[in-house]
Design a protein around this motif. Structure first.
Motif, short mmCIF file in Angstrom:
data_model
loop_
_atom_site.label_atom_id
_atom_site.label_comp_id
_atom_site.label_asym_id
_atom_site.label_seq_id
_atom_site.Cartn_x
_atom_site.Cartn_y
_atom_site.Cartn_z
N GLN A 199 -0.76 5.23 -7.90
CA GLN A 199 -2.20 4.36 -7.37
C GLN A 199 -2.84 3.23 -7.83
N ASP A 200 -3.17 3.95 -9.33
CA ASP A 200 -3.65 4.12 -10.61
C ASP A 200 -2.91 2.52 -11.28
N TYR A 201 -1.87 2.63 -11.17
CA TYR A 201 -1.20 1.21 -10.95
C TYR A 201 -1.72 -0.10 -10.10
N TYR A 202 -2.26 0.28 -9.06
CA TYR A 202 -2.97 -1.23 -8.29
C TYR A 202 -4.69 -0.32 -8.01
N TYR A 203 -5.14 -1.71 -7.40
CA TYR A 203 -6.36 -1.41 -7.28
C TYR A 203 -6.68 -0.84 -5.59
N ILE A 204 -7.15 0.07 -5.78
CA ILE A 204 -6.67 1.02 -4.42
C ILE A 204 -8.22 1.78 -3.89
N PHE A 205 -8.79 1.83 -2.94
CA PHE A 205 -10.23 2.45 -2.69
C PHE A 205 -10.01 3.50 -1.48
N GLU A 206 -11.25 4.03 -1.10
CA GLU A 206 -10.87 4.80 -0.17
C GLU A 206 -11.78 4.39 0.99
N GLU A 227 -6.01 -18.93 5.82
CA GLU A 227 -5.24 -18.97 6.77
C GLU A 227 -4.54 -18.04 7.25
N SER A 228 -3.89 -18.60 6.47
CA SER A 228 -2.61 -16.97 6.72
C SER A 228 -3.27 -15.34 5.75
N SER A 229 -4.01 -15.34 4.87
CA SER A 229 -4.65 -14.17 4.34
C SER A 229 -5.41 -14.15 4.03
N PRO A 230 -7.17 -14.47 5.05
CA PRO A 230 -7.98 -14.24 4.83
C PRO A 230 -8.92 -12.42 3.85
N GLY A 231 -9.49 -13.11 3.17
CA GLY A 231 -10.28 -11.61 1.90
C GLY A 231 -8.98 -11.42 1.38
N ASN A 232 -8.97 -10.72 0.42
CA ASN A 232 -8.76 -10.55 -0.73
C ASN A 232 -8.13 -8.57 -0.78
N PHE A 233 -8.38 -8.00 0.45
CA PHE A 233 -8.06 -6.38 0.65
C PHE A 233 -7.03 -6.28 1.77
N THR A 234 -6.65 -5.12 1.82
CA THR A 234 -5.37 -4.64 2.74
C THR A 234 -5.30 -3.25 3.28
N TRP A 235 -6.19 -3.34 4.71
CA TRP A 235 -6.04 -1.83 4.96
C TRP A 235 -4.89 -1.26 5.05
N LEU A 248 -1.63 -6.22 -9.52
CA LEU A 248 -1.01 -4.36 -10.78
C LEU A 248 -3.14 -4.64 -11.22
N ASN A 249 -3.08 -3.34 -11.55
CA ASN A 249 -4.25 -2.92 -12.20
C ASN A 249 -4.01 -2.77 -14.03
#
Length: 653
Positions: free
Chosen positions: A205-212, A230-238, A257-258
């Protein structure tokens, strides 16, 4: 920091590793020399990035171990090549290099078949081949190969490592350089690291930017732009399984990658060196502008991203110094130049960078039939380092972004927003009288922005002209295609052709029937080569023969013209004619040996006052000869006449 400190640490690290490498210590002679020469810089950069961590020494030791292991695994043939290139350190600045970028599946069906097509490159004169992503990717979520689910495994749909080795051996026999991609910014969400993170492994999980929760992501979003609105609005995915948010700047299936975690950097150095040891002469580092994320910024072009690239370069200089880096950084001109590094002479980050500025400016000149913005934009492009070079291209696998500087657009006499809208409309065929068959890519309704997809032949009007059967329009479109290629051949840098352009390949509309591709218009210009049609290059009177033969001739002349080597030996010339674009190239060893490149972007013949050339000390009381045609240019009443969409490579005799 004193150098003694870094070398004291190096001694400790080597003593720790020594039992494992003692038996091969003589073989490591060159490695030790390079490590000693580069370690101060490596240690300094690693400390700047990670010195605050308690495990700094442990991570530093792991990094050195990766470097020595990969050196020990490097073949004798590749080590000898490293030594030869160290002696001839400017080898890549030669005018001899001409490249082609291709998808192996589109070019030949797979890697095995591609090994049988190497004679085609030699026939054309291409001696640098960029094989675009071949790594294992999920079906339907690959982003054209840039969403790797395994960094060391070739996708079984295109081949195996053995197939790649066969290509490397065939290329080596024919003196063709092999370029491979390493996607350094992100992985697929199906990568082993991501899967372990999803399973709850905190190490990964520390290899990426992951948030609670959304608190931190929302703060990032305040300043981060959207790459694919158009296809991927925003910069975060649940992520439903983890019940956490993941940074996904490009697509929801590509996890960023972090690099604030040194373990990530070490893993990626290992990956880069793995492919270098497979025989890659050049590594294309994908999406380097995004490597470091910092809240309150656009998370592009951060200082730490440059430090990471410097560190990657220094590490590879130790293990495989004959290998070059290409920076894939499609950013503003003032930022692109920084990816060479900020040394006075030597490229400290990447020796090669995509000249996206030139590419976009060329298409502007085609649409407007003038060189106002082209000339202005290139005047604003900072000089590159002496020991670095551009990759000059007309088309590639990606879209055409209109990233000109607004100040340059205004200086050329246009209003920035209106001018970009004109270009979008023109190349998508929505402007009255447009000859182009392009498609919009990632139209952003909030900003009005869009990029452009389409093959070279379709954007330049050859598709429409062929469909209409208008031979005059066909000839004009061919002239435009050759006009564009003349400039990437002569500008200064390595010209990079895009596969299929050498035979005038049109848009491929079949992607619209593929569920996995239909939402991404870039697939319109990612063709499967029709080899029966390619055979027409041998038949006089065909479009394929005309284009292939002309480009082959252009490449051959380029290779013989030392003024086209890249040593910052280019001088723009004010033609006093907005339709003409001209510059001087000169041999850096013999400055008196010069070539004047003149290109006419107008549908009408244009003239250039020879007095303008005389002021440059060119053409006085000597005969001018066009290197391309072998003929003397047309001169009337003291003026050089350039026919519509034609060019000259003029030499003095």
């Amino acid at each position: 920091m004193y150098e003694q400190i870094s070398h004291s640490l190096l001694n400790e690290i080597l003593e720790e590793l020594q039992p494992n490498i003692y038996e091969r210590r003589r073989e490591l002679q060159h490695f030790y020399t390079r490590l000693g020469a580069n370690f101060y810089a490596i240690h300094n950069l690693f400390e700047l990035l990670y010195g605050q961590r308690d495990d700094f020494k442990f991570q530093m030791t792991r990094l050195v171990e990766v470097l020595v292991r990969k050196y020990m695994n490097r073949s004798r043939k590749l080590k000898d090549l490293d030594l030869a290139r160290e002696k001839d350190h400017n080898w890549f600045l030669s005018q001899q290099w001409v490249g082609m970028a291709l998808y192996s599946a589109g070019f030949a069906g797979n890697l095995r078949n591609m090994a049988t097509k190497t004679a085609y490159f030699q026939e054309l004169g291409v001696n640098l081949v960029h094989i675009m992503p071949i790594l294992k990717c999920p079906i339907g979520k690959s982003d054209g190969g840039y969403a790797a689910s395994d960094f060391r495994m070739i996708d079984e749909r295109v081949g195996t490592l053995d197939d790649l080795q066969a290509i490397a051996e065939e290329f080596n026999k024919r003196d063709i350089l092999m370029v491979l991609d390493v996607v350094v910014n992100h992985t697929s969400d199906e990568h082993e690291w991501a899967q372990k993170a999803i399973a709850g492994d905190t190490k990964y999980q520390d290899y990426y930017y992951i948030f609670e929760n959304r608190d931190i992501p929302d703060m990032y979003e305040e300043s981060m732009p959207e790459i694919f609105p158009e296809s991927s609005p925003g910069n975060f995915t649940w992520n439903e399984t983890m019940q956490k948010w993941v940074m996904t700047v490009f697509h929801d299936f590509q996890w960023d990658l972090n690099y604030s975690n040194p373990a990530v950097f070490i893993e990626m150095i290992d990956v880069i060196l793995f492919w270098i040891n497979q025989g890659a002469d050049i590594i294309r580092l994908d999406a380097v502008a995004f490597l470091w994320k910092k809240m309150g910024t656009i998370c592009q072009n951060e200082r730490e991203a440059h430090l990471l690239l410097q560190l990657m370069k220094d590490c590879c200089q130790v293990t495989a110094p004959g290998t070059l880096f290409i920076a894939e950084a499609i950013v503003a001109p003032v930022e692109i130049i920084k990816y060479f590094g900020e040394d006075a002479i030597i490229a400290k980050e990447c020796e090669i960078a995509y000249n996206a500025t030139l590419m976009a400016l060329l298409w502007d000149a085609i649409a407007t039939q003038n060189s106002k913005l082209l000339t202005q934009g290139l005047k604003s492009l900072p000089d590159k380092l002496e020991r670095a070079t551009w990759l000059n291209y007309v088309r590639c696998h990606d879209d055409i972004g209109l990233g000109f500087d607004d100040n340059d657009i205004r200086a050329a006499g246009y209003e920035p927003f209106a001018h970009r809208q004109f270009l979008i409309d023109f190349f998508t065929g929505n402007y009255p009288g447009s000859f182009a068959n392009g498609a919009p890519f990632m139209r952003n309704d909030k900003t009005g922005d869009a990029r452009i997809s389409g093959s070279l032949a379709s954007l330049a009007g050859l598709e429409k002209a062929t469909q209409s059967g208008n031979e005059q329009e066909v000839a004009i479109a061919i002239d435009k295609i050759l006009l564009l290629h003349n400039l990437i051949m002569a500008f200064g840098g390595i010209p990079l052709l895009y596969y299929g352009d050498e035979i005038g390949t049109f848009n491929d509309y079949g992607y619209l029937n593929d569920h996995d591709k239909s939402a991404d218009s870039r697939w319109i210009h990612r063709p499967a080569i029709d080899w029966e049609r390619a055979e027409l290059r041998k038949k006089q009177g065909t479009i394929e023969h005309t284009l292939f033969t002309a480009l082959k001739k252009m490449i051959a002349i380029r290779k013989e013209t030392t003024a086209f080597a890249d040593f910052n030996n280019r001088h723009l010339i004010d033609t006093n004619n907005e339709h003409l674009f001209a510059f001087m190239r000169f041999d850096h060893n013999r400055p008196s040996e010069r070539v004047l490149v003149v290109s006419n972007f107008s549908a009408e013949a244009q003239s250039l006052d020879l007095q303008t050339l005389a002021q440059e000390g060119f053409g006085n009381s000597v005969e001018l000869t066009d290197l391309y045609s072998g003929k003397r240019p047309t001169i009337e009443e003291g003026r050089l006449i350039v026919q519509p969409f034609h060019f000259y490579w003029l030499n003095e005799y």
